[in-house]
Write a protein that holds these residues in place. Structure first.
Motif: not given
Lengths: 371, 371
Positions: A2-9, A12
Motif C-alpha cells: 500500500t502506498l501511504r503519505p510520506r513523512q517529512a524527511p 522520517d
C-alpha cells in the motif's frame, strides 16, 4: 504494498519514542502501585491550598477557551520579575517551550550543544527540528561551562542548553559564572538557560534578569517548587524580539484555562512557596543523611532532589535502583557515563523518605551481593 | 547593530500573529465584559456535573506529572470507538494535533489543500511547517469536495483538510460522500478530517471508522459538545503507523493530568452528552427563528452554532457583528468572500439567546441604516 503519505524527511529519520517512561507505565507493568513516588522531581507537598481552591472553583468554567494571550498570568509574571509584558511567554511547561525554541532557532543541520546526560526532552525537540546534537561531558558532576563554550565556538553552534541548577546531578553554578559564560558566547548563539529548579536554588545562583540580550532565553516552571507538574504551565523570559518569535508557531490556546488560573494563584502565594523551600531544604538534608548512613555519596544539591553515588559503577547503581523499584520505591538514575554511578531521589513527604530509609539498606546490600 | 541568533528560515518568513483574538482581549479593550458569550462555539452548558466533580477532586493531585502515554483515556476512547489502542492519539485539543500533523507530513514547499475561509489555525500550522497552502472556494456554503479533489490532483498535494460538519458555515456532507472523496484521493495524500463538531451532527454524517487507511486521520475533541474547551483535550484516530508517528514529535507530557481526568470522565457520561445534543438542537432552532424574525437567512447547521446571512455584503454583516459587540454580545463572522455575508452565532444558554434576540433587531437596523 500500500502506498501511504510520506513523512517529512526530518521526521522520517526519527524513532517512535517516549523520552521518559512514566511511573504509571511502570505501575501497570508491575501490577501494583509504588509506595513512595520520589523519582520524577515532582513536589509531593502539592500546590498551595489557595491554588487547589482556585482550581476547584474554576472546574465549572472550563467550557470556555483560555485567553490565548495569557494576559493575566503573563502580566503577573512580568510584575513578579520586574520585566515587561513583552519579555515573557507562557507555555505548556518548559517541555513545550523547549519544543518551540528548537523550532524557532534550529534549522535542519544546525549544531546544538548540550551536556552528555542532560535533559533528554531538549534533545528530543532538537531532533524534531533536524538539529545535530553535540554533547559535552560533565566535569566533576557539573555541566562543564568551559567545555560547552569551547564546543560552541569550534562547531559554530546556533544554540547551547544549560540547566542551572542542573538535572540530573543537582549541582549548580553561581550567577557570575553563568553570566561570564553568557558574555563569552557568540551573539548569534542562543543560550537556553533552564531554571526549572531556580526556586530551590540559593539566590546567588540566579543571575539578575537581563532582558536586553537577544541570545538568552531563560525558562521557569510551576511544575517543581510550586507543585503543579500535572497542570502544564511554564514560562520563558527574554529579549522582546526573541520572545515575540514564539507567537509564530505556538499553540495559542495550548496553555489551558485551568493552567493559567493555577499559575496565577501559585504566584500569588509566595508564603507557601517559602514554606515549600524550607521543606525541600530539610528533605535534601535528610536524603543526604540516609545516603551517608548507607555508604552512598550524596552530591550537594540546589534542587528538590539528591543524586547519590552508590560506590561503584553504573551497573551497581542500576541494581540499587531496580531493587528500590522492586520494593515499590519509585526513583530514577542518570544513565550517562560517570554520572551513571548515581541514583537520583526526589524530596518527598516524611513518610516517603521513611520508606526510602527503610528500603535502601536492603537495596544496596542486595546490589553489592550480586555484583 | 547588535548581532542576534538567526531564526530558522521557515520561521523567519512568518509573521508574529494570534490566529484568533479571544473575547478576553476584546473585553480588556472595551473595558467591560460581554453579557452573552456566544461567539467561539464553546458549550455554555458546561461539562457534566460528574466531570466537574472529578476535576475538583483531582485539583490536589496536580503535583504529579501526567501519564505521558495517556493510557487510561486512550484506552477508553479506543473502546468507545471500537478501535485499537494503537489507533488513537490524545493531544492538546485538535489545535495541538493539527500542529503535529503538519510537522509530520508537510515538508517545506509541499502543497496542502484546504478551503478558503476554513479553519485558520490549520493554516497557521501549515505555515509553520513551510507548506504552501492552496485554498479552494466554498460552493453553496459547503466545502467543495470536487474542487478540493481537483486541486489535490492538479497540485500533487501531500495533505487535504476538511471539517465535517464545517466551521464556519455549519454545513455538512453525508458519510458516503466523505468516503467517496477519501476513496478518490491519491493514497499518498493525507486526508485530515476534522470532526470537532461530530457529536452534534446527524449520525449519517459520520463515516464508519476505518483504521486501515494510512492516509486518513480523523480528529475529535472534548472542547465542543463535551464542554471542555478550556482544558485542552482532543484526539486523533487513524491507521496505526500514521498514529505512531505522533510519538516522534509530540510533547509527551503535554496533555495535562487534569485534561486526561476530565476527558475520561466526560466520555463516561454519555447521558449528559445526549442531553447537551438535545439542547444544542433546540438552540439551533431558536437561533434560526431569531434570524428569520429579523430578515436574516440562517443556514441549516450540524454544529453548535448557526451561521446566518445578513441580506447584504460582507460590509453589512461586519456592521451587524460590530453592533452586536457594541451591545455586549460576543459573536464572530466568516471573513472569506461570499461567506462573509454572514454572522456566526453559537448556541448558548436561554438567557444568552434572549439577549441576542433582544439586541439583533437594533444591530441589524443600525447596520442597514448606515449602509
Amino acid at each position: 504494498m500500500t502506498l501511504r503519505p510520506r513523512q517529512a524527511p526530518i521526521i522520517d529519520a526519527l524513532p517512535v519514542t517516549v523520552p521518559f517512561v512514566g511511573p504509571e507505565a511502570q505501575e501497570r507493568a508491575r501490577g501494583r502501585p509504588f509506595r513512595a513516588r520520589i523519582g520524577a522531581n515532582e513536589s509531593s507537598f502539592g500546590p498551595a491550598p489557595y491554588v487547589i481552591a482556585r482550581m476547584q472553583e474554576a472546574a465549572r468554567d472550563q467550557w470556555m477557551y483560555c485567553d490565548p494571550e495569557r494576559y493575566e498570568l503573563r502580566t503577573a509574571i512580568a510584575q513578579h520579575l520586574s520585566v515587561g509584558y513583552e519579555n515573557v511567554v507562557v507555555g505548556e511547561g518548559i517541555d513545550g517551550l523547549l519544543g518551540l525554541v528548537a523550532r524557532l532557532f534550529v534549522a535542519p543541520g544546525d549544531t546544538v550543544v548540550t551536556s552528555l546526560g542532560a535533559y533528554p526532552t531538549f534533545n528530543f525537540h532538537v531532533d524534531g527540528s533536524g538539529g545535530r546534537l553535540l554533547k559535552v561531558a560533565y566535569r566533576n558532576d557539573r555541566e562543564d561551562l568551559e567545555g560547552l563554550l569551547e564546543a560552541v565556538r569550534r562547531e559554530n553552534a546556533v544554540m547551547v542548553y544549560l540547566s542551572n541548577p542542573d538535572n540530573p546531578m543537582g549541582t549548580w553554578w553561581e550567577a557570575d559564572e553563568i553570566m561570564r559564560f553568557a558574555d563569552a558566547l557568540p551573539e548569534t548563539t542562543m543560550f537556553v538557560l533552564d531554571e526549572a529548579y531556580g526556586e530551590t536554588a540559593p539566590a546567588s545562583a540566579l543571575p539578575r534578569i537581563d532582558i536586553d540580550r537577544p541570545n538568552l532565553i531563560r525558562m521557569r516552571t510551576f511544575s517543581k517548587a510550586y507543585g503543579l507538574a500535572g497542570i502544564r504551565c511554564g514560562y520563558a523570559i527574554g529579549e522582546k524580539e526573541s520572545i515575540a518569535a514564539f507567537e509564530k508557531v505556538r499553540n495559542h490556546y495550548g496553555t489551558s484555562r485551568m493552567a493559567q488560573i493555577a499559575g496565577l494563584a501559585a504566584l500569588a502565594d509566595q508564603a507557601y512557596l517559602a514554606e515549600v523551600k524550607r521543606r525541600v531544604a530539610a528533605g535534601r538534608q535528610r536524603l543526604a543523611a540516609i545516603a551517608r548512613d548507607n555508604g552512598l555519596s550524596p552530591i550537594e544539591s540546589a534542587t528538590n532532589f539528591v543524586t547519590m553515588g552508590c560506590g561503584g559503577d553504573g551497573a551497581l547503581a542500576l541494581k540499587v535502583m531496580q531493587n528500590l523499584l522492586d520494593r515499590d520505591v519509585f526513583i530514577r538514575k542518570p544513565m550517562a557515563p560517570v554520572l551513571d554511578r548515581c541514583i537520583r531521589v526526589s524530596v518527598g513527604l516524611d513518610h516517603e523518605l521513611d520508606i526510602f530509609a527503610q528500603e535502601l539498606p536492603k537495596a544496596v546490600a542486595d546490589a553489592r551481593a550480586s555484583s
